[in-house]
Design a protein around this motif. Sequence first.
Motif, PDB file in Angstrom:
ATOM      1  N   GLN A   1      45.543  52.514  39.171  1.00 18.84           N
ATOM      2  CA  GLN A   1      45.978  51.350  40.114  1.00 18.84           C
ATOM      3  C   GLN A   1      45.645  50.124  39.593  1.00 18.84           C
ATOM      4  N   CYS A   2      44.687  49.963  38.700  1.00 21.23           N
ATOM      5  CA  CYS A   2      44.909  48.639  38.010  1.00 21.23           C
ATOM      6  C   CYS A   2      46.140  48.170  36.998  1.00 21.23           C
ATOM      7  N   ARG A   3      46.295  49.536  36.191  1.00 16.50           N
ATOM      8  CA  ARG A   3      47.461  49.327  35.324  1.00 16.50           C
ATOM      9  C   ARG A   3      48.750  49.105  36.015  1.00 16.50           C
ATOM     10  N   ALA A   4      48.861  49.874  37.205  1.00 14.78           N
ATOM     11  CA  ALA A   4      50.287  49.371  38.178  1.00 14.78           C
ATOM     12  C   ALA A   4      50.289  47.872  38.484  1.00 14.78           C
ATOM     13  N   ARG A   5      49.004  47.415  38.651  1.00 12.62           N
ATOM     14  CA  ARG A   5      49.027  45.887  39.289  1.00 12.62           C
ATOM     15  C   ARG A   5      48.968  45.026  38.253  1.00 12.62           C
ATOM     16  N   PHE A   6      48.388  45.080  36.936  1.00  7.91           N
ATOM     17  CA  PHE A   6      47.992  44.347  36.076  1.00  7.91           C
ATOM     18  C   PHE A   6      48.692  44.435  34.612  1.00  7.91           C
ATOM     19  N   GLY A   7      49.514  45.606  34.651  1.00  5.95           N
ATOM     20  CA  GLY A   7      50.190  45.817  33.356  1.00  5.95           C
ATOM     21  C   GLY A   7      49.726  46.948  32.493  1.00  5.95           C
ATOM     22  N   GLU A   8      50.700  47.324  31.454  1.00  4.39           N
ATOM     23  CA  GLU A   8      50.270  48.418  30.885  1.00  4.39           C
ATOM     24  C   GLU A   8      49.374  48.417  29.725  1.00  4.39           C
ATOM     25  N   ASP A   9      49.060  46.934  29.490  1.00  5.14           N
ATOM     26  CA  ASP A   9      47.780  46.761  28.654  1.00  5.14           C
ATOM     27  C   ASP A   9      46.432  47.051  28.934  1.00  5.14           C
ATOM     28  N   PHE A  10      46.376  47.175  30.245  1.00  3.74           N
ATOM     29  CA  PHE A  10      45.342  47.692  30.882  1.00  3.74           C
ATOM     30  C   PHE A  10      45.081  48.978  31.161  1.00  3.74           C
ATOM     31  N   SER A  11      44.708  49.721  30.007  1.00  6.89           N
ATOM     32  CA  SER A  11      44.812  51.079  29.869  1.00  6.89           C
ATOM     33  C   SER A  11      43.760  51.925  29.049  1.00  6.89           C
ATOM     34  N   GLU A  12      42.671  51.258  29.038  1.00  8.71           N
ATOM     35  CA  GLU A  12      41.316  51.831  28.438  1.00  8.71           C
ATOM     36  C   GLU A  12      40.240  52.247  29.507  1.00  8.71           C
ATOM     37  N   LEU A  13      39.613  53.512  29.160  1.00  9.48           N
ATOM     38  CA  LEU A  13      38.653  53.833  29.985  1.00  9.48           C
ATOM     39  C   LEU A  13      37.351  54.298  29.454  1.00  9.48           C
ATOM     40  N   SER A  14      36.410  53.664  29.392  1.00  5.18           N
ATOM     41  CA  SER A  14      34.984  54.065  28.770  1.00  5.18           C
ATOM     42  C   SER A  14      34.203  54.923  29.745  1.00  5.18           C
ATOM     43  N   MET A  15      34.097  56.007  29.592  1.00  3.16           N
ATOM     44  CA  MET A  15      32.937  56.804  30.358  1.00  3.16           C
ATOM     45  C   MET A  15      32.770  58.288  29.636  1.00  3.16           C
ATOM     46  N   GLY A  16      31.452  58.715  30.061  1.00  4.66           N
ATOM     47  CA  GLY A  16      31.003  59.793  29.203  1.00  4.66           C
ATOM     48  C   GLY A  16      30.080  59.724  28.111  1.00  4.66           C
ATOM     49  N   MET A  17      28.789  60.181  28.237  1.00  5.89           N
ATOM     50  CA  MET A  17      27.987  60.401  27.282  1.00  5.89           C
ATOM     51  C   MET A  17      27.606  61.461  26.720  1.00  5.89           C
ATOM     52  N   SER A  18      26.507  61.787  25.802  1.00  8.75           N
ATOM     53  CA  SER A  18      26.213  62.801  25.049  1.00  8.75           C
ATOM     54  C   SER A  18      26.035  64.165  26.379  1.00  8.75           C
ATOM     55  N   SER A  19      25.647  63.847  27.400  1.00  8.31           N
ATOM     56  CA  SER A  19      25.430  64.913  28.353  1.00  8.31           C
ATOM     57  C   SER A  19      26.695  65.498  29.003  1.00  8.31           C
ATOM     58  N   ASP A  20      27.907  64.346  29.136  1.00  9.12           N
ATOM     59  CA  ASP A  20      28.976  64.548  29.967  1.00  9.12           C
ATOM     60  C   ASP A  20      30.316  64.167  29.418  1.00  9.12           C
ATOM     61  N   TYR A  21      30.371  64.020  28.108  1.00  3.86           N
ATOM     62  CA  TYR A  21      31.586  63.293  27.594  1.00  3.86           C
ATOM     63  C   TYR A  21      32.670  64.243  27.753  1.00  3.86           C
ATOM     64  N   GLU A  22      32.296  65.535  27.525  1.00  5.53           N
ATOM     65  CA  GLU A  22      33.480  66.401  27.828  1.00  5.53           C
ATOM     66  C   GLU A  22      34.209  66.575  29.112  1.00  5.53           C
ATOM     67  N   LEU A  23      33.457  66.430  30.189  1.00  4.27           N
ATOM     68  CA  LEU A  23      33.842  66.163  31.546  1.00  4.27           C
ATOM     69  C   LEU A  23      34.456  65.175  31.682  1.00  4.27           C
ATOM     70  N   ALA A  24      34.159  63.970  31.005  1.00  7.01           N
ATOM     71  CA  ALA A  24      34.966  62.676  31.078  1.00  7.01           C
ATOM     72  C   ALA A  24      36.436  62.827  30.395  1.00  7.01           C
ATOM     73  N   ILE A  25      36.389  63.425  29.139  1.00  5.93           N
ATOM     74  CA  ILE A  25      37.469  63.556  28.456  1.00  5.93           C
ATOM     75  C   ILE A  25      38.518  64.575  29.452  1.00  5.93           C
ATOM     76  N   GLU A  26      38.061  65.495  30.071  1.00  3.78           N
ATOM     77  CA  GLU A  26      38.902  66.207  30.804  1.00  3.78           C
ATOM     78  C   GLU A  26      39.556  65.414  32.055  1.00  3.78           C
ATOM     79  N   GLU A  27      38.829  64.383  32.310  1.00  2.00           N
ATOM     80  CA  GLU A  27      39.269  63.455  33.511  1.00  2.00           C
ATOM     81  C   GLU A  27      39.941  62.177  33.318  1.00  2.00           C
ATOM     82  N   GLY A  28      40.234  62.162  31.928  1.00  2.00           N
ATOM     83  CA  GLY A  28      41.142  61.059  31.434  1.00  2.00           C
ATOM     84  C   GLY A  28      40.456  59.873  30.683  1.00  2.00           C
ATOM     85  N   THR A  29      39.204  59.976  30.292  1.00  2.00           N
ATOM     86  CA  THR A  29      38.755  58.812  29.423  1.00  2.00           C
ATOM     87  C   THR A  29      39.186  58.641  28.419  1.00  2.00           C
ATOM     88  N   THR A  30      39.490  57.334  27.798  1.00  2.00           N
ATOM     89  CA  THR A  30      40.147  56.987  26.272  1.00  2.00           C
ATOM     90  C   THR A  30      38.975  56.682  25.536  1.00  2.00           C
TER      91      THR A  30
END
Length: 229
Positions: A188-217
Amino acid sequence: MSRRAEKLAEVRERIAVAARRSGRTPDAVRLIAVSKTKPLEDIAALAALGQRDFGENQMQEALGKIERLRGRGLEWHFIGHLQSNKTRFIGGHFGWVHSLDSERLAGRIAASVRDGDPPVRLLVQVNVFRDPAKHGVASGDVFALLDAILARDLPGIRLCGLMTIARLGASEADTRLGFARARALLEQCRARFGEDFSELSMGMSSDYELAIEEGTTMVRVGSALFGSR
């Protein structure tokens, strides 16, 4: 192969497998080695193995490491809650801040960047899990915050995306749902603010694979690389 090299190879392989499961290539996910509380020697060892991104959350500790390791091509990420009186150290030291949560903080970070220094890339910390133990803005307040910051046209900073932290003890289903909500908000933010708004930081040692599957960068991995603190 050293134990350190084995851990790094294992994390990279798990990132690659999870990325492919989500229909992406492994290089679509940036690994940030969370090096807070770890000695300089451990960071240098990972850097020698090709790791380039490191995350810190204590300013004085981080500054010493950054100075000692200058010239090695490392990228430093401030990943903890940032106090206003520490913002003056961001410019010239950190390439990224993952915990932006106010217009005032954005202004202070921008003021820390000197002429000729690269801009600091900022991620808005959003509390999609509504966890009272975590910092971050509510999902419904993200647009207003970004509009206010962009209206100021602050030099020295770039708004690049979002960061979130899963609730401690949340089930896999709840964690995945929260991560999916963060990804939807990013879109939603990328649609509103532009393509440069493209990074998503989520997922740590216990859940980073889930985060990747859900689209984190970006994933922030500490204990899986360095061992327990």
